[in-house]
Design an enzyme around this catalytic site. Sequence first.
Site, short mmCIF file in Angstrom:
data_model
loop_
_atom_site.label_atom_id
_atom_site.label_comp_id
_atom_site.label_asym_id
_atom_site.label_seq_id
_atom_site.Cartn_x
_atom_site.Cartn_y
_atom_site.Cartn_z
N GLU A 3 7.47 -60.83 32.80
CA GLU A 3 7.84 -62.21 33.06
C GLU A 3 7.09 -62.72 34.30
O GLU A 3 6.50 -61.96 35.07
CB GLU A 3 9.35 -62.29 33.28
N LYS A 51 1.31 -65.75 33.99
CA LYS A 51 1.32 -64.29 33.85
C LYS A 51 -0.05 -63.68 34.17
O LYS A 51 -0.29 -62.52 33.88
CB LYS A 51 1.77 -63.91 32.44
N ASN A 167 10.08 -63.44 26.96
CA ASN A 167 11.13 -63.27 25.97
C ASN A 167 12.52 -63.11 26.60
O ASN A 167 13.51 -63.66 26.13
CB ASN A 167 10.82 -62.05 25.11
N ARG A 252 8.55 -62.79 17.94
CA ARG A 252 9.27 -62.25 19.09
C ARG A 252 10.75 -62.18 18.75
O ARG A 252 11.27 -63.00 17.99
CB ARG A 252 9.06 -63.14 20.32
#
Length: 270
Positions: A3, A51, A167, A252
């Site tokens: 994350e 990210k 996610n 996902r």
Amino acid sequence: MPEGDTVFRAARLLDRSLSGRVLVRTDVRVPQHATTDLSGGSVRATVSRGKHLLTRIEHPTGRWTLHTHLKMEGAWRVLDSGARWPRPAHQARVVLDVGPRHAVGFSLGIVELLPTADEDSVVGHLGPDLLGPDWDEDEALRRLHEDDAREVGDALRDQTRLAGLGNMYVAELCFVSGVHPRVPVGEVRDLPRMVRRGRQMLDLNKERAVQSTTGDLRERRRTWVYRQDHAPCRRCGTRVEVDLQGPAGRERAIYFCPSCQPVPAGPGRP
């Protein structure tokens, strides 16, 4: 995939450990840069962008940026010279040695070296960074609303809309907002509040290595629904469910409580 707060901490570690120091040895273990030698260069900064990690180096040959991405298995570690590596040497993709210590990037999903002036070519597609100085809530909302029919869970994970949510945070954010991840973006009653909550989650967790959205740091108590499938909802006791979301080949897992987050009505749904 890590994350945004995890990547933020990695950038801060590299920045504090390397910035202002001269590289005495570099080893970039990917074919396209295997002969690259940045020794003698000075590390100017490492910053996160969503990210992505950008390590900026001023070298006699020019100003360069080492662009890395952790993907699923990657990690950066900073070690004292002579210290034993925490992972096998064959997993090392980058070594940046500044003398008393060195940084090792293990199992990095992306390793690229490019002129600093060209950074936009690798991160320019990203939406506003929830933890970055460029954060712009209005722009993030504008991008999310470009496709109001898109399922909100899928949209929030899209780094071109807003950068930093993965996610885990999307699952938790949908739960605390009482929104099923399959609700279309245009039907979310208070999307601005939802986005602000997402930013707050990242901001709180960027200061600690153990992520928690519940405030409880104990194992199995750190999240409301993420990876809690088949466990009772911590609010109402209903069994947490898991499903898949996203385009074929890039699905996902989504986690939700069917009582706290009612499944939206629609074609093929009750």
